[in-house]
Design a protein around this motif. Sequence first.
Motif, PDB file in Angstrom:
ATOM      1  N   SER A 164      14.460 -34.379  14.669  1.00  0.00           N
ATOM      2  CA  SER A 164      14.440 -33.572  13.455  1.00  0.00           C
ATOM      3  C   SER A 164      15.717 -33.673  12.622  1.00  0.00           C
ATOM      4  O   SER A 164      15.812 -33.060  11.560  1.00  0.00           O
ATOM      5  CB  SER A 164      14.188 -32.098  13.800  1.00  0.00           C
ATOM      6  OG  SER A 164      15.207 -31.601  14.656  1.00  0.00           O
ATOM      7  N   THR A 185      11.362 -35.442  20.771  1.00  0.00           N
ATOM      8  CA  THR A 185      11.791 -34.117  21.199  1.00  0.00           C
ATOM      9  C   THR A 185      12.432 -33.400  20.019  1.00  0.00           C
ATOM     10  O   THR A 185      13.037 -34.024  19.151  1.00  0.00           O
ATOM     11  CB  THR A 185      12.818 -34.182  22.341  1.00  0.00           C
ATOM     12  OG1 THR A 185      14.052 -34.724  21.845  1.00  0.00           O
ATOM     13  CG2 THR A 185      12.318 -35.060  23.482  1.00  0.00           C
ATOM     14  N   CYS A 186      12.265 -32.092  20.000  1.00  0.00           N
ATOM     15  CA  CYS A 186      12.930 -31.235  19.004  1.00  0.00           C
ATOM     16  C   CYS A 186      12.705 -29.798  19.438  1.00  0.00           C
ATOM     17  O   CYS A 186      12.008 -29.539  20.432  1.00  0.00           O
ATOM     18  CB  CYS A 186      12.382 -31.482  17.595  1.00  0.00           C
ATOM     19  SG  CYS A 186      10.661 -30.980  17.354  1.00  0.00           S
ATOM     20  N   SER A 187      13.268 -28.849  18.717  1.00  0.00           N
ATOM     21  CA  SER A 187      12.990 -27.446  19.000  1.00  0.00           C
ATOM     22  C   SER A 187      11.610 -27.102  18.454  1.00  0.00           C
ATOM     23  O   SER A 187      11.092 -27.776  17.542  1.00  0.00           O
ATOM     24  CB  SER A 187      14.044 -26.547  18.355  1.00  0.00           C
ATOM     25  OG  SER A 187      13.939 -26.601  16.942  1.00  0.00           O
ATOM     26  N   GLY A 188      11.012 -26.042  18.987  1.00  0.00           N
ATOM     27  CA  GLY A 188       9.694 -25.627  18.519  1.00  0.00           C
ATOM     28  C   GLY A 188       9.665 -25.326  17.032  1.00  0.00           C
ATOM     29  O   GLY A 188       8.644 -25.547  16.367  1.00  0.00           O
ATOM     30  N   ASN A 190      10.969 -26.929  14.719  1.00  0.00           N
ATOM     31  CA  ASN A 190      10.874 -28.154  13.924  1.00  0.00           C
ATOM     32  C   ASN A 190       9.664 -29.012  14.277  1.00  0.00           C
ATOM     33  O   ASN A 190       9.528 -30.130  13.768  1.00  0.00           O
ATOM     34  CB  ASN A 190      12.150 -28.984  14.100  1.00  0.00           C
ATOM     35  CG  ASN A 190      13.361 -28.314  13.477  1.00  0.00           C
ATOM     36  OD1 ASN A 190      13.269 -27.681  12.437  1.00  0.00           O
ATOM     37  ND2 ASN A 190      14.500 -28.433  14.135  1.00  0.00           N
ATOM     38  N   ALA A 191       8.796 -28.480  15.131  1.00  0.00           N
ATOM     39  CA  ALA A 191       7.647 -29.268  15.585  1.00  0.00           C
ATOM     40  C   ALA A 191       6.738 -29.673  14.427  1.00  0.00           C
ATOM     41  O   ALA A 191       6.287 -30.823  14.351  1.00  0.00           O
ATOM     42  CB  ALA A 191       6.857 -28.484  16.634  1.00  0.00           C
ATOM     43  N   ASP A 204       8.997 -29.810  23.074  1.00  0.00           N
ATOM     44  CA  ASP A 204       9.952 -28.759  22.709  1.00  0.00           C
ATOM     45  C   ASP A 204      10.985 -28.652  23.834  1.00  0.00           C
ATOM     46  O   ASP A 204      10.688 -28.133  24.910  1.00  0.00           O
ATOM     47  CB  ASP A 204       9.203 -27.435  22.518  1.00  0.00           C
ATOM     48  CG  ASP A 204      10.130 -26.270  22.160  1.00  0.00           C
ATOM     49  OD1 ASP A 204      11.373 -26.470  22.135  1.00  0.00           O
ATOM     50  OD2 ASP A 204       9.613 -25.168  21.924  1.00  0.00           O
ATOM     51  N   TYR A 205      12.195 -29.155  23.568  1.00  0.00           N
ATOM     52  CA  TYR A 205      13.205 -29.203  24.628  1.00  0.00           C
ATOM     53  C   TYR A 205      13.684 -27.823  25.035  1.00  0.00           C
ATOM     54  O   TYR A 205      14.302 -27.660  26.105  1.00  0.00           O
ATOM     55  CB  TYR A 205      14.399 -30.064  24.198  1.00  0.00           C
ATOM     56  CG  TYR A 205      15.240 -29.477  23.097  1.00  0.00           C
ATOM     57  CD1 TYR A 205      16.286 -28.606  23.373  1.00  0.00           C
ATOM     58  CD2 TYR A 205      14.998 -29.785  21.756  1.00  0.00           C
ATOM     59  CE1 TYR A 205      17.065 -28.060  22.373  1.00  0.00           C
ATOM     60  CE2 TYR A 205      15.779 -29.244  20.746  1.00  0.00           C
ATOM     61  CZ  TYR A 205      16.794 -28.386  21.051  1.00  0.00           C
ATOM     62  OH  TYR A 205      17.563 -27.843  20.047  1.00  0.00           O
ATOM     63  N   ARG A 206      13.398 -26.812  24.209  1.00  0.00           N
ATOM     64  CA  ARG A 206      13.847 -25.461  24.556  1.00  0.00           C
ATOM     65  C   ARG A 206      12.899 -24.783  25.534  1.00  0.00           C
ATOM     66  O   ARG A 206      13.318 -23.913  26.303  1.00  0.00           O
ATOM     67  CB  ARG A 206      13.989 -24.608  23.293  1.00  0.00           C
ATOM     68  CG  ARG A 206      15.191 -25.008  22.440  1.00  0.00           C
ATOM     69  CD  ARG A 206      15.340 -24.122  21.232  1.00  0.00           C
ATOM     70  NE  ARG A 206      16.565 -24.416  20.504  1.00  0.00           N
ATOM     71  CZ  ARG A 206      16.884 -23.876  19.327  1.00  0.00           C
ATOM     72  NH1 ARG A 206      16.055 -23.019  18.737  1.00  0.00           N
ATOM     73  NH2 ARG A 206      18.016 -24.195  18.728  1.00  0.00           N
ATOM     74  N   SER A 207      11.636 -25.136  25.510  1.00  0.00           N
ATOM     75  CA  SER A 207      10.665 -24.490  26.392  1.00  0.00           C
ATOM     76  C   SER A 207      10.132 -25.422  27.476  1.00  0.00           C
ATOM     77  O   SER A 207       9.418 -24.975  28.375  1.00  0.00           O
ATOM     78  CB  SER A 207       9.486 -23.942  25.572  1.00  0.00           C
ATOM     79  OG  SER A 207       8.786 -25.006  24.927  1.00  0.00           O
TER      80      SER A 207
END
Length: 338
Positions: A164, A185-188, A190-191, A204-207
């Motif tokens: 992103s 991969t990105c945060s949710g 920015n999906a 989503d690398y955060r979840s």
Amino acid sequence: MASALGDTMRAAAYESTAGGLHKNLKATSSWPLPKNAKNLSKDQTLVRVSYASLNPVDYKVPELPLLGRFVFSKGVPGLDFAGTVIESTLPHLKPGERVFGETAPPSFGALGEYLIASKEACVPIPDGVEPKHAATLGVAGLTAYQTIAPFIKSGSKVLINGGSGGVGTYQIQIAKILGCYVTTTCSGANAELVKSLGADEVIDYRSQDVVQTLTRSGNQYDLIIDNVFADADLYWASPKYLKPEGSYVTIAGNAKFSVIKNILSIFLWPKALGGGQRKFQFVTCVANAVQYAELAKWMAEGKLKAIIEQEFSLDDAGKGYERLKTGRTRGKLVVKVT
């Protein structure tokens, strides 16, 4: 004509990097013109800059403890530019023509009213392309191209770690233009952005644990591009999801001991003793006029678009770098210079 210029120009400049370049950047109307501005050398072009876009290298190099203090103690940052030709020693570039490209360290200078560009890094802007969009192609667009095109063919599977940001948003689009299947991969948050650019799968690398998710997926990739490389976990586990003949490419890295240790292990230790099991390499953007022209053509055709999170004035360029340093930008940040 260049000879009609004064001796100074408007620029966002710094005379110290103490506390960070962004805290010291100030707009001035009395910064000296670039060297040779009135007497161009072979294959040089004097450009009046309209827009610049920001890259991490702009502040990372001047902020290096020793190099920054002695080589980059003051100056005008910025590599990526779009503007208008004032004068050129290249026969195919004429005064008044719109161009884009990049300068190169130690020159920098894109946040100044005028800069000097080299032959390989100054290319016409096609009709229908906005200068501020072309300005984002300098480092990010070309890096994206050079991390993908040499390593794939149509039908290849590509994994982009960090999709992103400025480079990632271009990598997704270029991989799709070249016929690849793309996971990123990105945060949710920015999906939806990366999906809109063509990503086929998003992690989503955060979840989600990225390595575990890739291992369970069963996908075998031809190319992994790591725009983050905060650690080497993604690489060490890559035999589970990167084909034996595949490539692992990174544009990132930092000076942490753990990162340096991992890189040395990858390169120096034999495979049988736990060294790198997959081809690993750094890719550094190298100016290439033919590739720039290809990127600009795709942009003119609507196949490639610039994702610009925010535009700053020259007076607020420091705020732009402050935002860039968060590592959370969606696409690119641009500065209106003139």
